[in-house]
Design a protein around this motif. Structure first.
Motif, PDB file in Angstrom:
ATOM      1  N   LEU A  57      -6.145  -5.317  -4.168  1.00 40.37           N
ATOM      2  CA  LEU A  57      -6.439  -4.095  -3.430  1.00 40.37           C
ATOM      3  C   LEU A  57      -7.553  -3.319  -4.101  1.00 40.37           C
ATOM      4  O   LEU A  57      -7.790  -3.432  -5.305  1.00 40.37           O
ATOM      5  CB  LEU A  57      -5.207  -3.178  -3.373  1.00 40.37           C
TER       6      LEU A  57
ATOM      7  N   ILE B 123      -6.051   3.301   0.058  1.00 38.99           N
ATOM      8  CA  ILE B 123      -5.806   1.994  -0.556  1.00 38.99           C
ATOM      9  C   ILE B 123      -5.993   0.924   0.509  1.00 38.99           C
ATOM     10  O   ILE B 123      -5.413   1.014   1.596  1.00 38.99           O
ATOM     11  CB  ILE B 123      -4.391   1.910  -1.156  1.00 38.99           C
TER      12      ILE B 123
ATOM     13  N   HIS C  37       0.915   4.206  -2.837  1.00 42.21           N
ATOM     14  CA  HIS C  37       0.668   5.616  -2.496  1.00 42.21           C
ATOM     15  C   HIS C  37       1.793   6.500  -3.025  1.00 42.21           C
ATOM     16  O   HIS C  37       1.546   7.615  -3.510  1.00 42.21           O
ATOM     17  CB  HIS C  37       0.549   5.775  -0.978  1.00 42.21           C
TER      18      HIS C  37
ATOM     19  N   GLU D 293       0.829  -1.205   0.000  1.00 38.19           N
ATOM     20  CA  GLU D 293       0.000   0.000   0.000  1.00 38.19           C
ATOM     21  C   GLU D 293       0.868   1.262   0.000  1.00 38.19           C
ATOM     22  O   GLU D 293       0.575   2.237  -0.713  1.00 38.19           O
ATOM     23  CB  GLU D 293      -0.936  -0.006   1.213  1.00 38.19           C
TER      24      GLU D 293
ATOM     25  N   SER E 162      -5.932  -3.278   1.098  1.00 43.65           N
ATOM     26  CA  SER E 162      -5.689  -4.648   0.652  1.00 43.65           C
ATOM     27  C   SER E 162      -6.765  -5.566   1.216  1.00 43.65           C
ATOM     28  O   SER E 162      -7.253  -5.351   2.327  1.00 43.65           O
ATOM     29  CB  SER E 162      -4.314  -5.130   1.129  1.00 43.65           C
TER      30      SER E 162
ATOM     31  N   TYR F 191      -4.474   8.348  -5.549  1.00 44.14           N
ATOM     32  CA  TYR F 191      -5.308   7.529  -4.674  1.00 44.14           C
ATOM     33  C   TYR F 191      -5.306   8.105  -3.254  1.00 44.14           C
ATOM     34  O   TYR F 191      -4.249   8.323  -2.661  1.00 44.14           O
ATOM     35  CB  TYR F 191      -4.809   6.088  -4.631  1.00 44.14           C
TER      36      TYR F 191
ATOM     37  N   ALA G 290      -8.383   0.737  -4.564  1.00 45.48           N
ATOM     38  CA  ALA G 290      -7.717   2.035  -4.458  1.00 45.48           C
ATOM     39  C   ALA G 290      -8.718   3.136  -4.798  1.00 45.48           C
ATOM     40  O   ALA G 290      -9.176   3.226  -5.944  1.00 45.48           O
ATOM     41  CB  ALA G 290      -6.513   2.095  -5.390  1.00 45.48           C
TER      42      ALA G 290
END
Length: 274
Positions: A270, A105, A96, A92, A107, A102, A272
């Motif tokens: 994930l 985020i 980023h 993550e 997972s 985003y 996002a």
């Protein structure tokens, strides 16, 4: 690399039935079928990526990042629940950094694959500890499948993603360096989105999802990351909140010249949010 990609055949059955598949035996049910798919194996050239920076998530459906991660290739089998949160956090943070658009985020899945020596001649049944490579050209979710998956993984949180823009991403890498059964990706710009893509009901033990399968088109261009190391990440989009952005259709493919150990890989799924 000259190899074969397994496509979904353009079968007449899809004029009266929706494509479907299951991941569990149905022999005990009279007349039941695990799938109505017919494979269409095609000889293709899968080109080695020469310039990783050329590939853009929003254009081609996938891109490549180089970033250090820390995941013990043995612990991921024996202590998956204990190590996955730390790995999720690393992935993550990397996303980023590289995709500042985003805002959040999250997972929700970590999948480990370890090729059985008999794969693909014999595909063993579902394993809790690890899965086999996926050799059919596909994208994990349709637009409808996106919401089915989110409702399953984040129950009771429908209000959060309602009317929000988001992508469903995968981050894939080998657990150990190898050239065995690499992941191949189809350049989204070469796909006829009206003619080549088929909705597929994915019937699982705990979820009915909907994904996308690919029919053959000789215009398709396939690529793989030759000599991919454990810090070489493949990021691809499976779908998005409106089903309009570039997707990374993908498949594991046989490397006829492979000399490395049996493929072991790890991928994170994930969501996002923009």
């Amino acid at each position: 690399m000259e190899t074969r990609v397994r496509y979904l055949a353009r079968s007449p059955i899809f004029e009266i039935e929706k494509a479907f598949s299951t991941d569990y035996p149905v022999d005990h049910v009279e007349g039941a079928r695990r799938t109505n798919h017919e494979a269409d194996d095609r000889q293709v050239t899968v080109a080695a990526v020469e310039d990783p920076s050329h590939w853009k998530l929003d254009v081609h459906g996938f891109c490549f990042l180089h970033a250090e991660t820390h995941l013990d290739p043995n612990d991921v089998y024996t202590k998956k629940k204990e190590v996955q949160d730390a790995y999720w956090y690393e992935i993550e943070a990397i996303l980023h950094k590289h995709f500042p658009q985003y805002s959040r985020i999250e997972s929700f899945d970590l999948t480990v694959r370890k090729r059985d020596p008999e794969f693909p001649a014999i595909v063993r049944g579902y394993r809790d500890e690890y899965e086999q490579p996926s050799s059919t050209a596909h994208s994990d979710y349709s637009q409808t499948g996106v919401f089915l998956t989110l409702q399953h993984c984040f129950p009771g949180q429908d209000d959060y993603w309602e009317n929000k823009e988001f992508d469903m991403l995968n981050v894939w890498r080998p657990l150990k360096p190898t050239d065995d059964w690499p992941l191949a990706l189809c350049d989204y710009t070469t796909i006829d989105t009206d003619e080549d893509i088929r909705l597929n009901d994915a019937i699982r033990r705990d979820l009915i999802g909907e994904g996308l399968l690919l029919h053959y088109n000789d215009a398709h261009k396939w690529y793989y990351f030759k000599d991919q190391g454990v810090n070489d990440l493949i990021v691809f989009r499976n779908s998005d909140s409106h089903g309009k952005r570039a997707r990374g259709f993908h498949a594991a493919v046989l490397n006829p010249q492979a000399k490395g150990p049996l493929r072991e890989s790890v991928e994170v799924r994930l969501v996002a949010f923009y």
